[in-house]
Each structure stands twice: as C-alpha cells, then as structure tokens.
Enzyme design. Structure first.
Site, PDB file in Angstrom:
ATOM      1  N   LYS A  29       0.838  -1.216   0.000  1.00 44.40           N
ATOM      2  CA  LYS A  29       0.000   0.000   0.000  1.00 44.40           C
ATOM      3  C   LYS A  29       0.864   1.254   0.000  1.00 44.40           C
ATOM      4  O   LYS A  29       0.629   2.182  -0.771  1.00 44.40           O
ATOM      5  CB  LYS A  29      -0.925  -0.030   1.228  1.00 44.40           C
ATOM      6  CG  LYS A  29      -1.895   1.140   1.320  1.00 44.40           C
ATOM      7  CD  LYS A  29      -3.174   0.753   2.017  1.00 44.40           C
ATOM      8  CE  LYS A  29      -3.042   0.654   3.522  1.00 44.40           C
ATOM      9  NZ  LYS A  29      -2.992   1.969   4.191  1.00 44.40           N
ATOM     10  N   SER A  30       1.871   1.294   0.859  1.00 49.92           N
ATOM     11  CA  SER A  30       2.723   2.491   0.936  1.00 49.92           C
ATOM     12  C   SER A  30       3.403   2.760  -0.401  1.00 49.92           C
ATOM     13  O   SER A  30       3.480   3.908  -0.865  1.00 49.92           O
ATOM     14  CB  SER A  30       3.803   2.302   2.002  1.00 49.92           C
ATOM     15  OG  SER A  30       3.232   2.230   3.281  1.00 49.92           O
ATOM     16  N   GLY A 102      -5.198   7.899   5.713  1.00 48.44           N
ATOM     17  CA  GLY A 102      -4.295   8.873   6.306  1.00 48.44           C
ATOM     18  C   GLY A 102      -3.074   9.117   5.433  1.00 48.44           C
ATOM     19  O   GLY A 102      -2.574  10.245   5.328  1.00 48.44           O
ATOM     20  N   SER A 179       7.209   9.126  12.244  1.00 43.41           N
ATOM     21  CA  SER A 179       6.134   8.992  11.257  1.00 43.41           C
ATOM     22  C   SER A 179       6.668   9.140   9.841  1.00 43.41           C
ATOM     23  O   SER A 179       7.163  10.202   9.452  1.00 43.41           O
ATOM     24  CB  SER A 179       5.062  10.051  11.509  1.00 43.41           C
ATOM     25  OG  SER A 179       4.187  10.112  10.392  1.00 43.41           O
ATOM     26  N   ASP A 331       2.062  -1.174  11.863  1.00 43.60           N
ATOM     27  CA  ASP A 331       0.721  -1.588  11.431  1.00 43.60           C
ATOM     28  C   ASP A 331       0.423  -3.041  11.783  1.00 43.60           C
ATOM     29  O   ASP A 331      -0.704  -3.509  11.591  1.00 43.60           O
ATOM     30  CB  ASP A 331       0.574  -1.396   9.919  1.00 43.60           C
ATOM     31  CG  ASP A 331       0.564   0.077   9.530  1.00 43.60           C
ATOM     32  OD1 ASP A 331       0.214   0.920  10.377  1.00 43.60           O
ATOM     33  OD2 ASP A 331       0.928   0.385   8.377  1.00 43.60           O
ATOM     34  N   ARG A 362      -6.113   1.604  18.314  1.00 45.75           N
ATOM     35  CA  ARG A 362      -5.909   0.155  18.182  1.00 45.75           C
ATOM     36  C   ARG A 362      -5.555  -0.526  19.495  1.00 45.75           C
ATOM     37  O   ARG A 362      -5.728  -1.742  19.614  1.00 45.75           O
ATOM     38  CB  ARG A 362      -4.850  -0.134  17.104  1.00 45.75           C
ATOM     39  CG  ARG A 362      -5.386   0.118  15.713  1.00 45.75           C
ATOM     40  CD  ARG A 362      -4.370  -0.160  14.618  1.00 45.75           C
ATOM     41  NE  ARG A 362      -5.026  -0.045  13.313  1.00 45.75           N
ATOM     42  CZ  ARG A 362      -4.389   0.091  12.158  1.00 45.75           C
ATOM     43  NH1 ARG A 362      -3.069   0.147  12.134  1.00 45.75           N
ATOM     44  NH2 ARG A 362      -5.071   0.173  11.025  1.00 45.75           N
TER      45      ARG A 362
HETATM   46  C1  S3P Z   1       2.559   4.831   6.255  1.00 42.43           C
HETATM   47  C2  S3P Z   1       3.137   5.183   7.447  1.00 42.43           C
HETATM   48  C3  S3P Z   1       2.633   4.748   8.761  1.00 42.43           C
HETATM   49  C4  S3P Z   1       1.647   3.596   8.637  1.00 42.43           C
HETATM   50  C5  S3P Z   1       0.663   3.791   7.524  1.00 42.43           C
HETATM   51  C6  S3P Z   1       1.386   3.949   6.194  1.00 42.43           C
HETATM   52  C7  S3P Z   1       3.153   5.337   4.994  1.00 42.43           C
HETATM   53  O1  S3P Z   1       1.962   5.832   9.377  1.00 42.43           O
HETATM   54  O2  S3P Z   1       0.965   3.396   9.852  1.00 42.43           O
HETATM   55  O3  S3P Z   1      -0.219   2.698   7.445  1.00 42.43           O
HETATM   56  O4  S3P Z   1       2.817   4.815   3.909  1.00 42.43           O
HETATM   57  O5  S3P Z   1       3.971   6.260   5.070  1.00 42.43           O
HETATM   58  P1  S3P Z   1       2.745   6.912  10.297  1.00 42.43           P
HETATM   59  O6  S3P Z   1       3.685   7.617   9.419  1.00 42.43           O
HETATM   60  O7  S3P Z   1       1.673   7.820  10.816  1.00 42.43           O
HETATM   61  O8  S3P Z   1       3.391   6.085  11.359  1.00 42.43           O
END
Ligand code: S3P
Length: 451
Positions: A29-30, A102, A179, A331, A362
């Site tokens: 996904k990322s 997010g 993050s 995650d 969570r």
């Molecule tokens: C992500 C970063 C993480 C993760 C999210 C995907 C990303 O969040 O929890 O599912 O793709 O950069 P945080 O950066 O808020 O930890």
C-alpha cells in the site's frame, strides 16, 4: 471508499483443518501510493505493475487525476500514469475525498503545500478524527496556509483546506513523532521548493519515499548522524518516468502468516513479500516467539528486498517485544496481539502509543475485543500486556466492532479461526481499503465463511 449508505457486511471465518496453500498477497500500500504520486509528477509515461487496487490507493489515484495527471488502468494491477511535471499540479475543482486513508491525506498535503493551488481534503468518520497537526506544523513553516477542523481532544483534523505557497520556504525539520507520513509530506513539499529541504528522523521509519524519489531521479542525500537519519532533498527537481514493480505488502502478508502459525497443522507459502528492514519487524518478533517462518528466494524487486515466506504451525511463547522495533512493524501490532493471545505465557508490548491515532485507537479497540473473546489483557497508556492461552483455544463467541479499521477486522477474523465459538466482525467493508482479496485468499487456504 466505505459507502455509508450501504448496509454493514458482517464476517465470520471458521476452519476445521489446517491452512494449506501457496499464495501471493496484493501490492504494498505504501509503495502503491508513492508510485501514483511520483508518476503524476514525472513528465512521460510511468508504468506500475502490481499496484494495490484497494480503496485507499484508489483515493490517491482519483486525487492525482483531479490535479491534472492522466492515470489509466490497463489490466488488473497494471497502471499507466502521464504526469504533469514537478510544479505542474492543477487546482482541483472539487474537494479531494480521502476516504479512510491517512497516507493519501498527509502525503498529498505535502505535495499541495508547494504548489500555487488550494485543495480541500475530506474523509470518513475515522479519518476525520485523526491528527493532522503533525503535518500542519511543518507545512505551515514552509508557507502553506491551512484551515482545519477541531476534532477529538481539540486535535486538528479533516475537513481541512490547504493553500500552497510557490515558491515555498525550504525547511530543516526534526520529526517530533516517528512517522513516515510526516517525513514524506515534508520531502514531497521539498520537491518543488527552491534549495534544500531536510528532515531529521531520530527513529528510522519506512524509507519507501526515499528509495522511490531517488529512483525517479530526485537529488536526495541520506546521512546517518548521532541525532538520527538526515534526509535532504534538493528542490525544483525534474522526475524521470519509471517502470515500477510493486512487491507484496508485508502488512497484508502478516494476516495469513499469523493464521498459519496459530492453526494446528498449517503449512503455507506466501510469495513475493516485501522484507524492507524498515517494515519487516514482525517477522523477527514472531521468530523470537518460536514461529517457524523461513525466508526463501531472497531477491530484489523494484528497488525493494523481497522473499517468499514458508510458514508452519508453531508453539509460540510470550516475550517482551522490544519497543525500539515498533516503527518497523507499527501496522502489525493488531495481528501480533492475536499471536500473543495464542502463545503460552505473557507478551508485553510497550512504546506503541502511536497505535492510539491509527484508523481506530488500536490499543483500546483490540483490548476490548480480546477481552470479549475471553483473553486476559491489561491496557497501558503506551501498550498492551496479553496473557496467552497456549494451546487452549479462546472462548470466542463475540461480535467485534471493527470501527472502520481494516486491520482490526482482519485480526479478529484470524483469531476466530482458533476460538471455541465463532467470532463475528460487525462490518468487514473496511477490509477493502487495503486487502480486497482477503476473504477469498483465506477461503483458498481452507477457511470457511460462516453465513
Ligand atoms: C505509512 C506510514 C505509517 C503507517 C501507515 C502507512 C506510509 O503511518 O501506519 O499505514 O505509507 O507512510 P505513520 O507515518 O503515521 O506512522
């Protein structure tokens, strides 16, 4: 996106024998989000194969189209993007609907921040309660103007309107929370900002943005210093279109992995899983608990390390999970809690307060659900302690409120495989955000959907 007008879709998985099979999981996904975003900023055709076609990633695709990129699905997982060039994003005509995502929201806020456009971001009830102050602060320092909505506890959230500044002001910023989303938002804003924009991360987080920016030809330097990783991007970059192959998502692989570890007799192979060290923390923790997970055929795909995982049912033992590894498996904690519930002895997980601001809280939601299934656990402000049942199945027999959180839904669906009485998820629709093929994959391994 979860359709608020449609009816909830309960889910209950059961199984009578072991899990067996040879599977792949959908694309990361990322990496999928980042491929669409950077492709949309490169001039020429970027091709992506293995793109995750979950709702979160589709929200990113729709937003990039709304800002001028030409994005086409040519076959399942095969996408082509014609970008607008760095600095070329257009004013979207309507609000950008981020659904549950997010990552889409925070990274796109970064992109818009250094373009001379205004974008409004809206999302579902879960996303509209998540904190955006963490990106508003650095992007405000770069010159963006942001109006957000006060949410729970006064935190700034969606709906939110952001007006970018062009040229924006280069920034040197130390992350106050670990993050990758905040890091990426600042780096993406830096792409169209004159001069050098620097992010310092005291705790390393997933590095897909850095890898992919470098792959697209951005000038990016990464140094390791006593204060952490120092990442510097030189602005007003020109990105070259790429052919990207997206590896399987380790965060999705985590569900069949734990399912195979806890269901007696199971023996499965999960192919083509990303094992980037900034993401693969769960594998080492499960191995330390006694999990039989062998990494075979290690190789590199699209600039990311991958392997096939051979997973067999194992007697797990509780451990103290090292908090310093939290970012590399952030995650995966909900499904780790399930593994801990089936292990013998106590598993203690601390330093994970970030879990409280994910798609749901969570820590609280998992603690309530585990207790409802008859598993003893103690909730801490920054973690959870779980008394595992060893070989003794949990009573189960509960209905779990998934609270618009895909990983809560999938975690309890997996726990239900070993419970004495069925565990029902009240609404499985959020699973579509990240893992649309979760249920068919589980039934292919031998699970049954209880109607
Ligand atoms: C992500 C970063 C993480 C993760 C999210 C995907 C990303 O969040 O929890 O599912 O793709 O950069 P945080 O950066 O808020 O930890």
């Amino acid at each position: 996106m979860t359709d608020a007008t449609a009816l909830p879709q309960p889910l209950c998985l059961t199984i009578t024998g072991p899990l067996k099979g040879d599977i792949t999981v959908p694309g990361d996904k990322s990496i999928s989000h980042r491929a669409l975003m950077l492709g949309a900023l490169a001039v020429g055709e970027t091709r992506v194969s293995g793109l995750l076609e979950g709702e979160d990633v589709l929200a990113t695709a729709a937003a990039m189209r709304a800002m001028g990129a030409d994005i086409e699905r040519r076959a399942p997982g095969e996408w082509a993007i014609h970008g607008v060039g760095v600095g070329g994003l257009l004013q979207p005509m309507t609000a950008l609907d981020m659904g549950n995502s997010g990552t889409s929201t925070r990274l796109l806020m970064g992109l818009v921040a250094s373009h001379p456009i205004t974008a409004t971001f809206v999302g579902d009830a879960s996303l509209s309660g998540r904190p955006m102050g963490r990106v508003i602060t650095p992007l405000g320092l770069m010159g963006a103007t942001i109006t957000a909505t006060p949410g729970p506890g006064g935190r700034l959230s969606l709906p939110l309107t952001l007006t970018g500044l062009c040229p924006a002001i280069a920034l040197r910023y130390t992350l106050p929370v670990a993050s990758a989303q905040v890091k990426s938002a600042v780096l993406l804003a830096g792409l169209n900002t004159p001069g050098d924009t620097t992010v310092i991360e005291p705790i390393p987080t997933r590095d897909h943005s850095e890898r992919m920016l470098a792959g697209f030809g951005a000038r990016l330097r990464v140094e390791t210093a006593p204060e952490g990783r120092i990442i510097t991007i030189s602005g007003e970059a020109e990105l070259r279109p790429q052919a990207i192959v997206v590896p399987g998502d380790p965060s999705s692989a985590a569900f069949p992995m734990v399912a195979a570890l806890i269901v007696p007799g199971s023996d499965i192979i999960i192919r083509n899983v990303g094992i980037n060290p900034t993401r693969a923390g769960l594998i080492a923790v499960l191995q330390a608990m006694g999990g039989q997970i062998d990494l075979i055929n290690r190789r590199e795909v699209g600039g990311e390390p991958v392997a096939d995982l051979h997973v067999r049912h194992s007697s797990l033992s509780g451990i103290e999970v090292p908090p310093e590894g939290a970012a590399s498996m952030i995650d995966e904690y909900p499904i780790l809690f399930v593994a801990a519930a089936c292990a013998s002895g106590r598993t203690s997980m601390r330093g994970i307060e970030e879990l409280r601001v994910k798609e749901s809280d969570r820590i609280a939601v998992m603690a309530q659900g585990l207790a409802a299934c008859g598993i003893a656990c103690t909730e801490l402000e920054d973690g959870l302690i779980i008394e595992g049942r060893g070989g003794d199945p949990a009573p189960g027999g509960a209905t779990i409120a998934a609270r618009l959180d895909h990983r809560i839904a999938m975690s309890f669906a997996v726990l239900g495989l070993t419970a004495r009485a069925p565990v029902t998820i009240d609404d499985a629709r959020p699973i579509r955000t990240s893992f649309p093929s979760f249920v068919p994959m589980m039934t292919g391994l031998g699970a049954t959907v209880d109607q």
